[in-house]
Design a protein around this motif. Structure first.
Motif, PDB file in Angstrom:
ATOM      1  N   CYS A  70     -48.044 -30.919 -48.060  1.00 41.76           N
ATOM      2  CA  CYS A  70     -46.801 -30.779 -48.810  1.00 41.76           C
ATOM      3  C   CYS A  70     -46.607 -29.300 -49.172  1.00 41.76           C
ATOM      4  O   CYS A  70     -47.294 -28.780 -50.047  1.00 41.76           O
ATOM      5  CB  CYS A  70     -46.914 -31.655 -50.060  1.00 41.76           C
ATOM      6  SG  CYS A  70     -45.444 -31.803 -51.032  1.00 41.76           S
ATOM      7  N   TYR A  71     -45.698 -28.626 -48.448  1.00 44.05           N
ATOM      8  CA  TYR A  71     -45.430 -27.207 -48.678  1.00 44.05           C
ATOM      9  C   TYR A  71     -43.983 -27.023 -49.124  1.00 44.05           C
ATOM     10  O   TYR A  71     -43.085 -27.757 -48.712  1.00 44.05           O
ATOM     11  CB  TYR A  71     -45.632 -26.388 -47.410  1.00 44.05           C
ATOM     12  CG  TYR A  71     -47.050 -26.247 -46.909  1.00 44.05           C
ATOM     13  CD1 TYR A  71     -48.144 -26.748 -47.601  1.00 44.05           C
ATOM     14  CD2 TYR A  71     -47.298 -25.606 -45.709  1.00 44.05           C
ATOM     15  CE1 TYR A  71     -49.436 -26.615 -47.122  1.00 44.05           C
ATOM     16  CE2 TYR A  71     -48.587 -25.458 -45.211  1.00 44.05           C
ATOM     17  CZ  TYR A  71     -49.650 -25.962 -45.925  1.00 44.05           C
ATOM     18  OH  TYR A  71     -50.921 -25.828 -45.437  1.00 44.05           O
ATOM     19  N   ILE A  72     -43.796 -25.991 -49.931  1.00 42.62           N
ATOM     20  CA  ILE A  72     -42.449 -25.569 -50.314  1.00 42.62           C
ATOM     21  C   ILE A  72     -42.375 -24.054 -50.157  1.00 42.62           C
ATOM     22  O   ILE A  72     -43.397 -23.375 -50.182  1.00 42.62           O
ATOM     23  CB  ILE A  72     -42.100 -25.958 -51.772  1.00 42.62           C
ATOM     24  CG1 ILE A  72     -43.124 -25.386 -52.749  1.00 42.62           C
ATOM     25  CG2 ILE A  72     -41.985 -27.469 -51.908  1.00 42.62           C
ATOM     26  CD1 ILE A  72     -42.758 -25.523 -54.213  1.00 42.62           C
ATOM     27  N   ALA A  73     -41.184 -23.538 -50.003  1.00 41.38           N
ATOM     28  CA  ALA A  73     -40.996 -22.090 -49.923  1.00 41.38           C
ATOM     29  C   ALA A  73     -40.170 -21.638 -51.117  1.00 41.38           C
ATOM     30  O   ALA A  73     -39.306 -22.370 -51.612  1.00 41.38           O
ATOM     31  CB  ALA A  73     -40.309 -21.704 -48.624  1.00 41.38           C
ATOM     32  N   TYR A  74     -40.462 -20.408 -51.560  1.00 44.83           N
ATOM     33  CA  TYR A  74     -39.704 -19.812 -52.653  1.00 44.83           C
ATOM     34  C   TYR A  74     -39.793 -18.296 -52.519  1.00 44.83           C
ATOM     35  O   TYR A  74     -40.897 -17.746 -52.441  1.00 44.83           O
ATOM     36  CB  TYR A  74     -40.252 -20.261 -54.005  1.00 44.83           C
ATOM     37  CG  TYR A  74     -39.540 -19.646 -55.174  1.00 44.83           C
ATOM     38  CD1 TYR A  74     -38.209 -19.939 -55.436  1.00 44.83           C
ATOM     39  CD2 TYR A  74     -40.180 -18.755 -56.019  1.00 44.83           C
ATOM     40  CE1 TYR A  74     -37.542 -19.365 -56.496  1.00 44.83           C
ATOM     41  CE2 TYR A  74     -39.531 -18.179 -57.092  1.00 44.83           C
ATOM     42  CZ  TYR A  74     -38.201 -18.487 -57.325  1.00 44.83           C
ATOM     43  OH  TYR A  74     -37.537 -17.916 -58.376  1.00 44.83           O
ATOM     44  N   GLN A  75     -38.651 -17.659 -52.458  1.00 41.85           N
ATOM     45  CA  GLN A  75     -38.538 -16.206 -52.348  1.00 41.85           C
ATOM     46  C   GLN A  75     -39.449 -15.631 -51.269  1.00 41.85           C
ATOM     47  O   GLN A  75     -40.158 -14.655 -51.481  1.00 41.85           O
ATOM     48  CB  GLN A  75     -38.802 -15.540 -53.694  1.00 41.85           C
ATOM     49  CG  GLN A  75     -37.730 -15.837 -54.703  1.00 41.85           C
ATOM     50  CD  GLN A  75     -37.879 -15.045 -55.987  1.00 41.85           C
ATOM     51  OE1 GLN A  75     -38.932 -14.483 -56.280  1.00 41.85           O
ATOM     52  NE2 GLN A  75     -36.823 -15.025 -56.771  1.00 41.85           N
ATOM     53  N   GLY A  76     -39.435 -16.264 -50.095  1.00 46.56           N
ATOM     54  CA  GLY A  76     -40.147 -15.744 -48.950  1.00 46.56           C
ATOM     55  C   GLY A  76     -41.606 -16.129 -48.838  1.00 46.56           C
ATOM     56  O   GLY A  76     -42.259 -15.826 -47.846  1.00 46.56           O
ATOM     57  N   LYS A  77     -42.145 -16.801 -49.846  1.00 42.08           N
ATOM     58  CA  LYS A  77     -43.533 -17.244 -49.807  1.00 42.08           C
ATOM     59  C   LYS A  77     -43.577 -18.758 -49.609  1.00 42.08           C
ATOM     60  O   LYS A  77     -42.689 -19.471 -50.071  1.00 42.08           O
ATOM     61  CB  LYS A  77     -44.262 -16.885 -51.101  1.00 42.08           C
ATOM     62  CG  LYS A  77     -44.403 -15.394 -51.306  1.00 42.08           C
ATOM     63  CD  LYS A  77     -45.138 -15.105 -52.597  1.00 42.08           C
ATOM     64  CE  LYS A  77     -45.237 -13.606 -52.833  1.00 42.08           C
ATOM     65  NZ  LYS A  77     -45.856 -13.319 -54.135  1.00 42.08           N
ATOM     66  N   VAL A  78     -44.630 -19.236 -48.940  1.00 42.77           N
ATOM     67  CA  VAL A  78     -44.833 -20.666 -48.735  1.00 42.77           C
ATOM     68  C   VAL A  78     -46.005 -21.108 -49.595  1.00 42.77           C
ATOM     69  O   VAL A  78     -47.077 -20.496 -49.559  1.00 42.77           O
ATOM     70  CB  VAL A  78     -45.094 -20.994 -47.241  1.00 42.77           C
ATOM     71  CG1 VAL A  78     -45.386 -22.477 -47.064  1.00 42.77           C
ATOM     72  CG2 VAL A  78     -43.890 -20.573 -46.393  1.00 42.77           C
ATOM     73  N   TYR A  79     -45.781 -22.163 -50.371  1.00 46.92           N
ATOM     74  CA  TYR A  79     -46.756 -22.657 -51.338  1.00 46.92           C
ATOM     75  C   TYR A  79     -47.240 -24.053 -50.962  1.00 46.92           C
ATOM     76  O   TYR A  79     -46.456 -24.871 -50.485  1.00 46.92           O
ATOM     77  CB  TYR A  79     -46.118 -22.739 -52.729  1.00 46.92           C
ATOM     78  CG  TYR A  79     -45.685 -21.405 -53.288  1.00 46.92           C
ATOM     79  CD1 TYR A  79     -46.520 -20.694 -54.136  1.00 46.92           C
ATOM     80  CD2 TYR A  79     -44.437 -20.872 -52.981  1.00 46.92           C
ATOM     81  CE1 TYR A  79     -46.124 -19.472 -54.666  1.00 46.92           C
ATOM     82  CE2 TYR A  79     -44.035 -19.649 -53.503  1.00 46.92           C
ATOM     83  CZ  TYR A  79     -44.878 -18.959 -54.344  1.00 46.92           C
ATOM     84  OH  TYR A  79     -44.481 -17.758 -54.863  1.00 46.92           O
ATOM     85  N   ASP A  80     -48.515 -24.317 -51.216  1.00 47.91           N
ATOM     86  CA  ASP A  80     -49.108 -25.627 -50.958  1.00 47.91           C
ATOM     87  C   ASP A  80     -49.128 -26.429 -52.258  1.00 47.91           C
ATOM     88  O   ASP A  80     -49.874 -26.117 -53.179  1.00 47.91           O
ATOM     89  CB  ASP A  80     -50.528 -25.464 -50.423  1.00 47.91           C
ATOM     90  CG  ASP A  80     -51.182 -26.777 -50.036  1.00 47.91           C
ATOM     91  OD1 ASP A  80     -50.647 -27.851 -50.376  1.00 47.91           O
ATOM     92  OD2 ASP A  80     -52.238 -26.722 -49.389  1.00 47.91           O
ATOM     93  N   VAL A  81     -48.298 -27.477 -52.323  1.00 44.55           N
ATOM     94  CA  VAL A  81     -48.245 -28.335 -53.512  1.00 44.55           C
ATOM     95  C   VAL A  81     -48.807 -29.727 -53.202  1.00 44.55           C
ATOM     96  O   VAL A  81     -48.550 -30.683 -53.925  1.00 44.55           O
ATOM     97  CB  VAL A  81     -46.798 -28.437 -54.076  1.00 44.55           C
ATOM     98  CG1 VAL A  81     -46.342 -27.089 -54.622  1.00 44.55           C
ATOM     99  CG2 VAL A  81     -45.816 -28.937 -53.028  1.00 44.55           C
ATOM    100  N   THR A  82     -49.602 -29.809 -52.144  1.00 41.05           N
ATOM    101  CA  THR A  82     -50.158 -31.078 -51.687  1.00 41.05           C
ATOM    102  C   THR A  82     -50.912 -31.816 -52.784  1.00 41.05           C
ATOM    103  O   THR A  82     -50.761 -33.031 -52.939  1.00 41.05           O
ATOM    104  CB  THR A  82     -51.101 -30.856 -50.480  1.00 41.05           C
ATOM    105  OG1 THR A  82     -50.378 -30.159 -49.449  1.00 41.05           O
ATOM    106  CG2 THR A  82     -51.627 -32.174 -49.939  1.00 41.05           C
ATOM    107  N   GLU A  83     -51.712 -31.119 -53.553  1.00 41.80           N
ATOM    108  CA  GLU A  83     -52.559 -31.755 -54.563  1.00 41.80           C
ATOM    109  C   GLU A  83     -51.866 -31.955 -55.911  1.00 41.80           C
ATOM    110  O   GLU A  83     -52.433 -32.546 -56.817  1.00 41.80           O
ATOM    111  CB  GLU A  83     -53.837 -30.933 -54.760  1.00 41.80           C
ATOM    112  CG  GLU A  83     -54.676 -30.795 -53.502  1.00 41.80           C
ATOM    113  CD  GLU A  83     -55.138 -32.137 -52.946  1.00 41.80           C
ATOM    114  OE1 GLU A  83     -55.512 -33.026 -53.746  1.00 41.80           O
ATOM    115  OE2 GLU A  83     -55.117 -32.301 -51.709  1.00 41.80           O
TER     116      GLU A  83
END
Length: 77
Positions: free
Chosen positions: A20-33
Motif C-alpha cells: 500500500c503506497y501513496i505519493a505526496y509532493q514527489g515522494k512515495v510512501y509505504d503505508v502498508t502497515e
C-alpha cells in the motif's frame, strides 16, 4: 531509492495482498502497515496507489504527518 510512474504506483493499491503506497509532493510512501490504510482505503476518503498531493489540501492533516511514514521512492512523470 526507486522511481515510480503514476501507472506503477497504481499497482500498490493495498488490494489482494499488494503493498500500500501513496505519493505526496514527489515522494512515495509505504503505508502498508498502517491501521489507517486498511486494504488500501484511508477512512473511506482516500485510496492507495495514487498521488495525494492535491487531496491533502482538503485533509485535516498538516504536512508533518508525512514525516512519520517511510519513504520508498520518488514519483516521476
Amino acid at each position: 531509492m526507486e522511481e515510480f510512474t503514476k501507472e506503477e504506483l497504481a499497482k500498490f493499491n493495498g488490494k489482494d495482498g499488494a503493498k500500500c503506497y501513496i505519493a505526496y509532493q514527489g515522494k512515495v510512501y509505504d503505508v502498508t502497515e498502517s491501521m489507517l490504510w486498511d486494504d488500501g482505503d484511508h477512512q473511506g476518503m482516500h485510496e492507495a496507489g495514487i498521488d495525494l498531493t492535491e487531496e491533502m489540501d482538503d485533509s485535516p492533516h498538516d504536512d508533518d504527518v508525512m514525516e512519520e511514514i517511510t519513504v520508498v521512492g520518488t514519483l516521476i512523470d
